[in-house]
Design a protein around this motif. Sequence first.
Motif, PDB file in Angstrom:
ATOM      1  N   MET A 137       3.085   5.658  -5.892  1.00  0.00           N
ATOM      2  CA  MET A 137       2.739   5.704  -7.313  1.00  0.00           C
ATOM      3  C   MET A 137       1.623   6.714  -7.563  1.00  0.00           C
ATOM      4  SD  MET A 137       2.957   1.685  -8.352  1.00  0.00           S
ATOM      5  CE  MET A 137       2.249   1.965  -9.945  1.00  0.00           C
ATOM      6  N   LEU A 138       0.639   6.756  -6.675  1.00  0.00           N
ATOM      7  CA  LEU A 138      -0.439   7.727  -6.800  1.00  0.00           C
ATOM      8  C   LEU A 138       0.110   9.147  -6.710  1.00  0.00           C
ATOM      9  CD1 LEU A 138      -3.490   8.378  -6.942  1.00  0.00           C
ATOM     10  CD2 LEU A 138      -3.488   8.275  -4.440  1.00  0.00           C
ATOM     11  N   MET A 139       1.050   9.374  -5.799  1.00  0.00           N
ATOM     12  CA  MET A 139       1.661  10.699  -5.681  1.00  0.00           C
ATOM     13  C   MET A 139       2.357  11.093  -6.984  1.00  0.00           C
ATOM     14  SD  MET A 139       3.186  10.432  -1.817  1.00  0.00           S
ATOM     15  CE  MET A 139       4.094  11.949  -1.880  1.00  0.00           C
ATOM     16  N   GLY A 140       3.038  10.162  -7.601  1.00  0.00           N
ATOM     17  CA  GLY A 140       3.710  10.440  -8.869  1.00  0.00           C
ATOM     18  C   GLY A 140       2.740  10.763  -9.982  1.00  0.00           C
ATOM     19  N   ILE A 141       1.649  10.021 -10.064  1.00  0.00           N
ATOM     20  CA  ILE A 141       0.653  10.254 -11.110  1.00  0.00           C
ATOM     21  C   ILE A 141      -0.037  11.593 -10.914  1.00  0.00           C
ATOM     22  CG2 ILE A 141      -1.560   9.432 -12.021  1.00  0.00           C
ATOM     23  CD1 ILE A 141      -0.524   6.570 -11.411  1.00  0.00           C
ATOM     24  N   VAL A 142      -0.407  11.908  -9.679  1.00  0.00           N
ATOM     25  CA  VAL A 142      -1.079  13.176  -9.394  1.00  0.00           C
ATOM     26  C   VAL A 142      -0.149  14.350  -9.669  1.00  0.00           C
ATOM     27  CG1 VAL A 142      -2.090  14.568  -7.541  1.00  0.00           C
ATOM     28  CG2 VAL A 142      -2.717  12.172  -7.767  1.00  0.00           C
ATOM     29  N   CYS A 143       1.117  14.228  -9.266  1.00  0.00           N
ATOM     30  CA  CYS A 143       2.081  15.311  -9.512  1.00  0.00           C
ATOM     31  C   CYS A 143       2.318  15.512 -11.002  1.00  0.00           C
ATOM     32  CB  CYS A 143       3.396  15.019  -8.805  1.00  0.00           C
ATOM     33  SG  CYS A 143       3.312  15.245  -7.026  1.00  0.00           S
ATOM     34  N   LYS A 144       2.467  14.421 -11.733  1.00  0.00           N
ATOM     35  CA  LYS A 144       2.691  14.537 -13.178  1.00  0.00           C
ATOM     36  C   LYS A 144       1.496  15.193 -13.847  1.00  0.00           C
ATOM     37  CE  LYS A 144       3.657  12.003 -17.363  1.00  0.00           C
ATOM     38  NZ  LYS A 144       3.870  10.724 -18.001  1.00  0.00           N
ATOM     39  N   ASN A 145       0.290  14.815 -13.463  1.00  0.00           N
ATOM     40  CA  ASN A 145      -0.900  15.402 -14.058  1.00  0.00           C
ATOM     41  C   ASN A 145      -0.998  16.892 -13.741  1.00  0.00           C
ATOM     42  OD1 ASN A 145      -3.358  15.231 -15.561  1.00  0.00           O
ATOM     43  ND2 ASN A 145      -4.424  15.458 -13.619  1.00  0.00           N
ATOM     44  N   SER A 146      -0.673  17.276 -12.512  1.00  0.00           N
ATOM     45  CA  SER A 146      -0.762  18.697 -12.151  1.00  0.00           C
ATOM     46  C   SER A 146       0.284  19.517 -12.896  1.00  0.00           C
ATOM     47  CB  SER A 146      -0.629  18.888 -10.647  1.00  0.00           C
ATOM     48  OG  SER A 146       0.644  18.494 -10.206  1.00  0.00           O
ATOM     49  N   ILE A 147       1.477  18.964 -13.077  1.00  0.00           N
ATOM     50  CA  ILE A 147       2.516  19.670 -13.825  1.00  0.00           C
ATOM     51  C   ILE A 147       2.101  19.828 -15.281  1.00  0.00           C
ATOM     52  CG2 ILE A 147       4.880  19.454 -14.706  1.00  0.00           C
ATOM     53  CD1 ILE A 147       5.574  18.233 -11.942  1.00  0.00           C
ATOM     54  N   LEU A 148       1.537  18.776 -15.864  1.00  0.00           N
ATOM     55  CA  LEU A 148       1.079  18.862 -17.252  1.00  0.00           C
ATOM     56  C   LEU A 148      -0.075  19.847 -17.397  1.00  0.00           C
ATOM     57  CD1 LEU A 148       1.253  15.118 -18.334  1.00  0.00           C
ATOM     58  CD2 LEU A 148       2.732  16.984 -19.084  1.00  0.00           C
ATOM     59  N   LEU A 149      -0.950  19.903 -16.419  1.00  0.00           N
ATOM     60  CA  LEU A 149      -2.072  20.841 -16.453  1.00  0.00           C
ATOM     61  C   LEU A 149      -1.576  22.280 -16.434  1.00  0.00           C
ATOM     62  CD1 LEU A 149      -5.214  21.154 -16.209  1.00  0.00           C
ATOM     63  CD2 LEU A 149      -4.841  21.305 -13.775  1.00  0.00           C
ATOM     64  N   VAL A 150      -0.649  22.585 -15.545  1.00  0.00           N
ATOM     65  CA  VAL A 150      -0.105  23.939 -15.460  1.00  0.00           C
ATOM     66  C   VAL A 150       0.669  24.282 -16.735  1.00  0.00           C
ATOM     67  CG1 VAL A 150       1.536  25.405 -14.224  1.00  0.00           C
ATOM     68  CG2 VAL A 150      -0.053  23.983 -12.952  1.00  0.00           C
ATOM     69  N   ASP A 151       1.458  23.336 -17.231  1.00  0.00           N
ATOM     70  CA  ASP A 151       2.223  23.584 -18.441  1.00  0.00           C
ATOM     71  C   ASP A 151       1.305  23.811 -19.636  1.00  0.00           C
ATOM     72  OD1 ASP A 151       4.775  23.764 -19.809  1.00  0.00           O
ATOM     73  OD2 ASP A 151       4.202  21.887 -20.778  1.00  0.00           O
ATOM     74  N   TYR A 152       0.219  23.057 -19.716  1.00  0.00           N
ATOM     75  CA  TYR A 152      -0.741  23.229 -20.811  1.00  0.00           C
ATOM     76  C   TYR A 152      -1.380  24.620 -20.744  1.00  0.00           C
ATOM     77  CZ  TYR A 152      -4.228  21.793 -24.248  1.00  0.00           C
ATOM     78  OH  TYR A 152      -4.993  21.696 -25.373  1.00  0.00           O
ATOM     79  N   ALA A 153      -1.710  25.060 -19.549  1.00  0.00           N
ATOM     80  CA  ALA A 153      -2.307  26.398 -19.396  1.00  0.00           C
ATOM     81  C   ALA A 153      -1.304  27.491 -19.754  1.00  0.00           C
ATOM     82  CB  ALA A 153      -2.809  26.588 -17.964  1.00  0.00           C
ATOM     83  N   ILE A 154      -0.045  27.318 -19.373  1.00  0.00           N
ATOM     84  CA  ILE A 154       0.988  28.306 -19.710  1.00  0.00           C
ATOM     85  C   ILE A 154       1.183  28.372 -21.224  1.00  0.00           C
ATOM     86  CG2 ILE A 154       3.467  28.800 -19.542  1.00  0.00           C
ATOM     87  CD1 ILE A 154       3.322  27.743 -16.660  1.00  0.00           C
ATOM     88  N   GLU A 155       1.219  27.213 -21.872  1.00  0.00           N
ATOM     89  CA  GLU A 155       1.376  27.205 -23.325  1.00  0.00           C
ATOM     90  C   GLU A 155       0.179  27.849 -24.020  1.00  0.00           C
ATOM     91  OE1 GLU A 155       4.052  26.391 -25.110  1.00  0.00           O
ATOM     92  OE2 GLU A 155       5.063  26.105 -23.194  1.00  0.00           O
ATOM     93  N   SER A 194       0.831  -1.204   0.000  1.00  0.00           N
ATOM     94  CA  SER A 194       0.000   0.000   0.000  1.00  0.00           C
ATOM     95  C   SER A 194       0.868   1.258   0.000  1.00  0.00           C
ATOM     96  CB  SER A 194      -0.953   0.004   1.191  1.00  0.00           C
ATOM     97  OG  SER A 194      -0.245  -0.001   2.399  1.00  0.00           O
ATOM     98  N   THR A 195       2.042   1.201   0.616  1.00  0.00           N
ATOM     99  CA  THR A 195       2.956   2.337   0.577  1.00  0.00           C
ATOM    100  C   THR A 195       3.451   2.573  -0.847  1.00  0.00           C
ATOM    101  OG1 THR A 195       3.664   1.857   2.834  1.00  0.00           O
ATOM    102  CG2 THR A 195       5.078   3.304   1.533  1.00  0.00           C
ATOM    103  N   ILE A 196       3.782   1.513  -1.558  1.00  0.00           N
ATOM    104  CA  ILE A 196       4.187   1.640  -2.955  1.00  0.00           C
ATOM    105  C   ILE A 196       3.040   2.212  -3.779  1.00  0.00           C
ATOM    106  CG2 ILE A 196       4.833   0.324  -5.018  1.00  0.00           C
ATOM    107  CD1 ILE A 196       6.451  -1.497  -3.143  1.00  0.00           C
ATOM    108  N   GLY A 197       1.823   1.768  -3.503  1.00  0.00           N
ATOM    109  CA  GLY A 197       0.664   2.301  -4.212  1.00  0.00           C
ATOM    110  C   GLY A 197       0.458   3.785  -3.961  1.00  0.00           C
ATOM    111  N   VAL A 198       0.640   4.213  -2.711  1.00  0.00           N
ATOM    112  CA  VAL A 198       0.504   5.640  -2.380  1.00  0.00           C
ATOM    113  C   VAL A 198       1.593   6.444  -3.088  1.00  0.00           C
ATOM    114  CG1 VAL A 198       0.656   7.327  -0.515  1.00  0.00           C
ATOM    115  CG2 VAL A 198      -0.701   5.273  -0.213  1.00  0.00           C
TER     116      VAL A 198
END
Length: 92
Positions: free
Chosen positions: A50-68, A44-48
């Motif tokens: 992995m979830l942190m990585g997915i959420v962070c990547k999505n938020s970075i892509l969202l901000v980058d998309y808005a900046i572009e 479950s720690t590995i799952g958490v």
Amino acid sequence: MDGDRRPGASVQGLPAAGHHCTSASIGGAAPGLILYSAALDLSSTIGVLMLMGIVCKNSILLVDYAIEARNAGMDRRSALLKAGTTRALPSS
């Protein structure tokens, strides 16, 4: 990269997105673990993590998309709405 932009200008909003995603992912995983009475073991720690990585990547892509979109000439509100609706769609 275009010559008329500052180097690193497209990452100006990314640190804030990276900091908030960790608390958001833990805030989503903790109630799930409590709801199902799951133990916080290695899997479950590995799952958490992995979830942190997915959420962070999505938020970075969202901000980058808005900046572009802003760099392409859209106003702030339209760029944010377009980024949110585009990034909310599942990838195909």
